[in-house]
Each structure stands twice: as structure tokens, then as C-alpha cells.
Enzyme design. Structure first.
Site, PDB file in Angstrom:
ATOM      1  N   HIS A  34       0.846  -1.203   0.000  1.00  0.00           N
ATOM      2  CA  HIS A  34       0.000   0.000   0.000  1.00  0.00           C
ATOM      3  C   HIS A  34       0.881   1.251   0.000  1.00  0.00           C
ATOM      4  CE1 HIS A  34       0.767   0.635   4.275  1.00  0.00           C
ATOM      5  NE2 HIS A  34       0.268  -0.558   4.591  1.00  0.00           N
TER       6      HIS A  34
ATOM      7  N   HIS B  61       4.075   1.466   2.288  1.00  0.00           N
ATOM      8  CA  HIS B  61       5.282   0.745   1.877  1.00  0.00           C
ATOM      9  C   HIS B  61       5.990   1.494   0.743  1.00  0.00           C
ATOM     10  CE1 HIS B  61       2.412  -2.619   3.126  1.00  0.00           C
ATOM     11  NE2 HIS B  61       3.290  -2.534   4.102  1.00  0.00           N
TER      12      HIS B  61
ATOM     13  N   CYS C 209       2.418  -9.959  19.859  1.00  0.00           N
ATOM     14  CA  CYS C 209       1.573  -9.476  18.755  1.00  0.00           C
ATOM     15  C   CYS C 209       2.090 -10.089  17.461  1.00  0.00           C
ATOM     16  CB  CYS C 209       1.584  -7.950  18.649  1.00  0.00           C
ATOM     17  SG  CYS C 209       0.744  -7.393  17.139  1.00  0.00           S
TER      18      CYS C 209
ATOM     19  N   CYS D 160       2.994  -7.463  14.728  1.00  0.00           N
ATOM     20  CA  CYS D 160       4.341  -6.883  14.871  1.00  0.00           C
ATOM     21  C   CYS D 160       5.411  -7.966  14.864  1.00  0.00           C
ATOM     22  CB  CYS D 160       4.486  -6.129  16.189  1.00  0.00           C
ATOM     23  SG  CYS D 160       3.441  -4.702  16.385  1.00  0.00           S
TER      24      CYS D 160
ATOM     25  N   CYS E  61      -2.669  -4.559  21.135  1.00  0.00           N
ATOM     26  CA  CYS E  61      -1.400  -4.029  20.637  1.00  0.00           C
ATOM     27  C   CYS E  61      -1.584  -2.548  20.319  1.00  0.00           C
ATOM     28  CB  CYS E  61      -0.995  -4.778  19.369  1.00  0.00           C
ATOM     29  SG  CYS E  61       0.272  -3.914  18.432  1.00  0.00           S
TER      30      CYS E  61
ATOM     31  N   HIS F 139      -1.466  -2.297  16.267  1.00  0.00           N
ATOM     32  CA  HIS F 139      -2.496  -2.973  15.479  1.00  0.00           C
ATOM     33  C   HIS F 139      -3.885  -2.879  16.083  1.00  0.00           C
ATOM     34  CE1 HIS F 139       1.189  -4.699  13.751  1.00  0.00           C
ATOM     35  NE2 HIS F 139       0.472  -4.731  12.655  1.00  0.00           N
TER      36      HIS F 139
ATOM     37  N   LYS G  87      -2.544   4.944  11.488  1.00  0.00           N
ATOM     38  CA  LYS G  87      -1.573   4.477  10.499  1.00  0.00           C
ATOM     39  C   LYS G  87      -2.301   3.713   9.406  1.00  0.00           C
ATOM     40  CE  LYS G  87       2.221   1.148  10.235  1.00  0.00           C
ATOM     41  NZ  LYS G  87       2.319  -0.256  10.620  1.00  0.00           N
TER      42      LYS G  87
ATOM     43  N   LYS H 104      -3.273  -2.364   5.688  1.00  0.00           N
ATOM     44  CA  LYS H 104      -4.203  -3.294   5.040  1.00  0.00           C
ATOM     45  C   LYS H 104      -5.079  -3.963   6.092  1.00  0.00           C
ATOM     46  CE  LYS H 104      -3.367  -3.496   0.582  1.00  0.00           C
ATOM     47  NZ  LYS H 104      -4.156  -3.797  -0.578  1.00  0.00           N
TER      48      LYS H 104
HETATM   49  N1  MSP Z   1       9.206  -7.113   7.736  1.00  0.00           N
HETATM   50  C1  MSP Z   1       9.347  -6.038   8.644  1.00  0.00           C
HETATM   51  C2  MSP Z   1      10.603  -5.232   8.357  1.00  0.00           C
HETATM   52  C3  MSP Z   1      11.875  -6.018   8.413  1.00  0.00           C
HETATM   53  S1  MSP Z   1      13.251  -5.037   8.024  1.00  0.00           S
HETATM   54  C4  MSP Z   1      14.553  -5.982   8.377  1.00  0.00           C
HETATM   55  C5  MSP Z   1       8.126  -5.132   8.556  1.00  0.00           C
HETATM   56  N2  MSP Z   1       7.422  -5.220   7.425  1.00  0.00           N
HETATM   57  S2  MSP Z   1       6.088  -4.395   7.121  1.00  0.00           S
HETATM   58  O1  MSP Z   1       5.714  -4.783   5.793  1.00  0.00           O
HETATM   59  O2  MSP Z   1       5.133  -4.570   8.156  1.00  0.00           O
HETATM   60  O3  MSP Z   1       6.481  -2.901   7.171  1.00  0.00           O
HETATM   61  C6  MSP Z   1       7.508  -2.455   6.353  1.00  0.00           C
HETATM   62  C7  MSP Z   1       7.654  -0.960   6.424  1.00  0.00           C
HETATM   63  O4  MSP Z   1       6.469  -0.347   5.958  1.00  0.00           O
HETATM   64  C8  MSP Z   1       7.908  -0.428   7.824  1.00  0.00           C
HETATM   65  O5  MSP Z   1       8.991   0.472   7.762  1.00  0.00           O
HETATM   66  C9  MSP Z   1       6.643   0.312   8.163  1.00  0.00           C
HETATM   67  O6  MSP Z   1       6.882   1.435   8.951  1.00  0.00           O
HETATM   68  C10 MSP Z   1       6.208   0.736   6.780  1.00  0.00           C
HETATM   69  N3  MSP Z   1       4.810   1.110   6.789  1.00  0.00           N
HETATM   70  C11 MSP Z   1       3.711   0.303   6.902  1.00  0.00           C
HETATM   71  N4  MSP Z   1       2.611   1.099   6.976  1.00  0.00           N
HETATM   72  C12 MSP Z   1       2.985   2.414   6.928  1.00  0.00           C
HETATM   73  C13 MSP Z   1       2.312   3.617   6.822  1.00  0.00           C
HETATM   74  N5  MSP Z   1       1.014   3.709   6.900  1.00  0.00           N
HETATM   75  N6  MSP Z   1       3.057   4.733   6.598  1.00  0.00           N
HETATM   76  C14 MSP Z   1       4.422   4.693   6.388  1.00  0.00           C
HETATM   77  N7  MSP Z   1       5.087   3.568   6.481  1.00  0.00           N
HETATM   78  C15 MSP Z   1       4.426   2.447   6.995  1.00  0.00           C
HETATM   79  O7  MSP Z   1       7.893  -4.367   9.469  1.00  0.00           O
END
Ligand code: MSP
Length: 528
Positions: free
Chosen positions: A28, A31, A137, A140, A155, A158, A306, A309
Site C-alpha cells: 500500500h 510501503h 503481537c 508486529c 497491541c 495494530h 496508520k 491493510k
Molecule cells: N518485515 C518487517 C521489516 C523487516 S526489516 C529488516 C516489517 N514489514 S512491514 O511490511 O510490516 O512494514 C515495512 C515498512 O512499511 C515499515 O517500515 C513500516 O513502517 C512501513 N509502513 C507500513 N505502513 C505504513 C504507513 N502507513 N506509513 C508509512 N510507512 C508504513 O515491518
């Protein structure tokens, strides 16, 4: 220095990483936000002429992925393969992300090295067997402290109930690293950025660290612990190591030496502690050099939460690129939200900036200048014989904008500030054209009048030449269109080979360049 973007061999690359994303779902906006930021940063450094390595990838182990696969009736590996190939990689291509590698944590080049790393820590006595129970969680993939939970069992990220886990597992002696970490933060004040993130980390470590559980035995979707394969390695230990395994740790020493350590780890603020505490402690334990910087970006928010999905607020980047285009998308989030702070996504704000900044200020400037050179000089860029103080002010404005943007984007990761500096210059050129009014000067067909007209249009075109270079890391396709419309390539070479260091050298675009009115850079938006 070679013009191709490579530097003398032996020099370590400017190495930037994104978090590796969980593939439990499709990407989304949140990411894509970090991945675009890393792309702009690395493209900027490539245009400085540096050797660069940009890594992204996917985090494929752990309970979250396993449960998602089960719920969809496929094996975890099948699930990951499908998501990576159908959703994640195609999105990065669509967004013009120029990553040098894409690591998946299920690849043997990663899993084999993870086992070796953990075995090494075990052999060094950094890992011991113990027991743990506490609230966990799965979203997380992290044990929580009871004090962090909302309403007793939710959490805080979440907003869903945690699970109570009790396990016998292996522990990493993280608690022993507190003093060394604090000393490291002290000696490297820029290691964690922005300052608010640094403060959070320092405070947390000062309170005292607990040893970290690094294995799980209640499920099997992970990398087995080499000396006790009933356990799999905790997904975060596995995941963090991607930054090392992807650049040849334990397999390709030459590549590793030429790349390691990372200059910048880009992370979301929710995963800051893993990167700024656990990761450097793991590296210290293994005797590897530590990264240069961990930069925590804020969250994209929807309705004060935040975007995610799992909360059904995750907007797909394609929903926006289909309306605004890829380059405007790359531009918008970095321009509108100071990097490091949270920001809300709003369709209205995006539309407003698209229209005023991209279509009116920038797009119209490019098309007006090309149209006038076409009309008054048959598309051949004239010589600027009669340049005076007004033209000098533009050259000076460019030099200031380029220097500011270089420091802000290239050094400080202040994308909003750097893009702002470039667009202030765009505005300055617009103001110059309104003041000079070439369409009026054109009516004076005396040699003096024609010389003035030539100077004005040369100045505007030369400004656009520099704007194309400065915006190339941010909006590569748009800059390429502008470069083509200015007829720059036959004289100056490829856009990607233009260097930031001499972008402000005035007079690069030679008289005689064939300027054509190319396609409209930012077409009027259809009603959404
Ligand atoms: N797999 C772990 C990261 C491991 S790094 C060695 C993880 N994955 S995640 O897919 O949940 O999140 C990846 C990144 O996306 C994180 O940096 C997280 O902050 C970012 N984001 C997820 N949702 C977000 C927003 N709504 N806004 C900005 N970034 C956010 O955590």
C-alpha cells in the site's frame, strides 16, 4: 571520475536499504513511501557520480505469513512466490524504482548465511537457552511489555488483542550491549535520525535492555536453528540479516567489502528499535562494522490512524498513479510531508499540488518556452549575446537552488526542503518571464530587440536544462521528456550522466540545440 556513474574501484558504495516488506498482503502507499524515498536518495547519489547500491526485498518467514498462507489454502512458499511475483516486484517496476537487488528471505543465499551467523554467535557464547512467556503481537511479530498494551490486551499499533505465548527458546545476550550502544550513539550523534527518533532510542536503552528471545518452537515456517532444528530463528533476527547476506556476507567477500556497511537504513518509525538497538548489537556481537545511519520516516495516516491493510485503510499506489501518473506520485509524498514526520494522505491536497506546482508552475513553463523558441526562432536555440543583470540573477538563483537541494536531499534526506528549493527556482524563472515579457519584446524587430528576445529565451531554456537534471531523481520520466524537448542529448549526452556538481555551470545547453514542443508534461486531471 568516469561519466558513467562508476568511481575508482576500491571505493565503498553508497549503500541504502529499505525495510524488507512482509508479504502477507499487497503493498500500500505506506510501503511505497519508503521505497520511493530510497529511490530518490540513491538516484541523487548516482547523479553525484558515486557508486551506489540500493537494496529492497521481502520478509517471508514467521507466523503472520504462515497464517495468511493457511487461510488461503496454500503453502507459505507458494503464497510468498505469488505475492512477490504478482504484487511486489511489479509495483516497484511500475514506480520506476531502480533497485540494484531484491532479496527474499527464503532464498538459500540468505538462509544459509543466517544459520552461519547465528551459529557463530552461539559458538561465541552470545546465545543461551532459556524460557519466556509474555504477550505477543503476531502483527508486529514481537513480544510486548504488558505496560505497552491498550485496554489490557490490545497491541498499541495494530489495536488487536495480543496472544499469550510461553516457550522454551534461545536468547541473545542483548542486555550486555546497553553500555556499548550508548557509547556508540554518543560518538555517532547522527546514527539515528531524526532527533526525535534518536531521543526515543537513547531513552529506551538507558532504561536497561532485556535479553532477546531469538527462536520459536511452536511453528516451523522459518530458518531452523542449526544446532537444534526443532526451533526456527525468530523472524526479526532472520530479517535484519538480509542487509548483510544480500551484499555477499559469508559468500562474496569482495562484494561485501565494496558495499558494507550500509550508509543509510530507511525504516518506518514502528521498526526503529529493531534497527537502532538490536541490529547494531547483533553486528557488535559478530564483529562487523556498524551502519552509518538509521533514518526513521513517519507514517502515512488515514483518519488519524496508520494506514494499513489489516485496518482496511491501505490504499494501493496504482489507485493514485492511474489518476495522477507515476512521476506526480513520486513527487507528491516527498514534497508534501517533511521526511520523518507523520502525514495524512488527502486526494484534494494531491490534486491541488498537481495542478498548481506540477501542471501550472513547471509544465506550463516548459511548454511555453518550447513554443516561443519554435515560434520566434524556428526551434533553434538562439545565442544569448545580450545577457544582463536579470539573466545573472537567474544564474545565481540556479546556483543557490542546486547547492541547497544537494545538501538537503543528498545529505540530510530533507526531500520536502530540497524539492522546495528546486521549485522555488521554477517560480523564479516564471517570474523572470513575466517581467521580461518575451512576447512583447518579440514585436520589436530591431537587432537590439531580437538580441534581447534571444537572451530571454536562451535563459529560460538553459534554466529548464538544469531543472531537468535536478528533477531527474524525483521524476525520471518527466525529466527525460523535457531533456528530449530541449534537444539536449546530442550536445550534452544522456540525462542520467549529468552531474549535480556542475548542474549550475551556466551556458551548458549550446546555441543551435533543436528545441521541440514535446508532449504536455502534466495533463489536466480528469474529474475523479
Ligand atoms: N518485515 C518487517 C521489516 C523487516 S526489516 C529488516 C516489517 N514489514 S512491514 O511490511 O510490516 O512494514 C515495512 C515498512 O512499511 C515499515 O517500515 C513500516 O513502517 C512501513 N509502513 C507500513 N505502513 C505504513 C504507513 N502507513 N506509513 C508509512 N510507512 C508504513 O515491518
Amino acid at each position: 571520475m568516469a561519466a558513467t556513474g562508476t568511481t575508482a574501484s576500491g571505493e565503498s558504495a553508497f549503500y541504502v536499504t529499505t525495510p524488507i516488506y512482509y508479504v502477507n498482503d499487497a503493498p500500500h502507499l505506506g510501503h511505497a513511501y519508503t521505497t520511493v524515498a530510497g529511490d530518490v536518495l540513491t538516484r541523487w547519489h548516482r547523479q553525484r557520480g558515486e557508486k551506489v547500491w540500493y537494496l529492497t526485498g521481502t520478509d517471508e518467514h514467521g507466523q503472520k505469513i504462515m497464517r495468511t498462507a493457511e487461510a488461503n489454502g496454500v503453502s507459505p512458499q507458494e503464497w510468498c512466490d505469488k505475492l512477490v511475483e504478482d504484487a511486489w516486484k511489479p509495483l516497484w517496476e511500475h514506480l520506476q524504482i531502480a533497485n540494484d537487488d531484491f532479496i527474499r528471505t527464503t532464498e538459500p543465499r540468505h538462509t544459509d548465511r543466517v544459520q552461519e551467523f547465528v551459529q557463530d554467535l552461539y559458538d561465541k557464547g552470545e546465545i543461551y537457552k532459556g524460557g519466556y512467556e509474555g504477550p505477543y503481537c503476531v502483527g508486529c511479530e514481537e513480544y510486548k511489555s504488558p505496560g505497552d498494551l491498550l485496554e489490557g490486551d490490545l497491541c498499541p499499533i495494530h489495536k488487536r488483542p495480543v496472544e499469550w505465548l510461553k516457550e522454551e527458546n534461545y536468547f541473545f545476550r542483548l542486555s550486555a550491549y546497553g553500555p556499548r550502544l550508548l557509547e556508540f550513539y554518543e560518538q555517532n550523534p547522527d546514527f539515528v535520525q531524526p532527533a526525535s527518533a534518536r531521543n526515543e532510542v537513547v531513552q529506551f536503552v538507558k532504561q536497561g535492555l532485556q535479553d532477546l528471545s531469538i527462536s520459536r518452537s511452536t511453528f516451523d515456517w522459518g530458518v531452523p536453528i542449526p544446532w537444534d532444528p526443532k526451533h526456527v530463528i525468530y523472524v526479526w533476527i532472520d530479517a535484519l540479516l538480509n542487509y548483510a547476506t544480500a551484499v555477499g556476507y559469508g559468500s562474496d567477500q569482495a562484494k561485501f567489502d565494496a558495499t558494507w556497511p550500509a550508509n543509510v537504513h530507511l525504516v518506518g518509525k514502528d521498526i526503529l528499535r529493531f534497527h537502532a538497538i538490536i541490529w547494531p548489537a547483533m553486528l557488535m556481537a559478530n564483529g562487523l562494522p556498524l551502519p552509518g545511519r538509521v533514518f526513521a520516516n513517519g507514517w502515512l495516516m488515514v483518519g488519524g490512524e496508520k494506514m494499513s491493510k489489516s485496518n482496511l485503510t491501505g490504499i494501493s499506489p496504482r489507485d493514485l498513479t492511474s489518476h495522477f501518473g507515476v512521476d506526480a506520485y513520486r513527487y507528491y509524498f516527498l514534497r508534501a510531508i517533511p521526511f520523518g514526520q507523520d502525514g495524512s494522505f488527502s486526494w484534494e491536497d494531491f490534486s491541488a499540488r498537481y495542478t498548481s506546482e506540477l501542471a501550472n508552475d513547471f509544465g506550463n513553463l516548459a511548454s511555453r518556452v518550447a513554443a516561443m523558441i519554435g515560434k520566434y526562432f524556428d526551434g533553434t536555440l538562439p545565442e544569448a549575446k545580450d545577457a544582463g543583470p536579470a539573466e545573472q540573477a537567474i544564474a545565481d538563483g540556479l546556483a543557490a537552488a542546486a547547492a541547497q537541494a544537494d545538501t538537503m536531499i543528498g545529505d540530510n534526506l530533507d526531500f520536502a526542503g530540497g524539492i522546495g528549493a528546486i521549485f522555488d527556482f521554477v517560480k523564479q524563472v516564471n517570474g523572470y518571464l513575466s517581467d521580461q515579457a518575451p512576447w512583447k519584446v518579440a514585436k520589436d524587430d530591431s537587432p537590439e530587440g531580437q538580441a534581447r528576445l534571444a537572451a530571454i529565451l536562451y535563459t529560460a531554456a538553459e534554466s529548464l536544462r538544469a531543472i531537468a537534471v535536478l528533477l531527474h531523481p524525483i521524476m525520471p520520466a518527466t525529466s527525460a521528456k523535457l531533456w528530449a524537448s530541449l534537444g539536449a542529448e546530442p550536445h550534452l549526452g544522456a540525462l542520467a550522466d549529468q552531474r549535480i556538481a556542475d548542474v549550475a555551470t551556466w551556458g551548458k545547453l549550446p546555441a543551435g540545440a533543436q528545441v521541440v514542443k514535446g508532449e504536455i508534461l502534466f495533463p489536466r486531471l480528469e474529474n475523479a
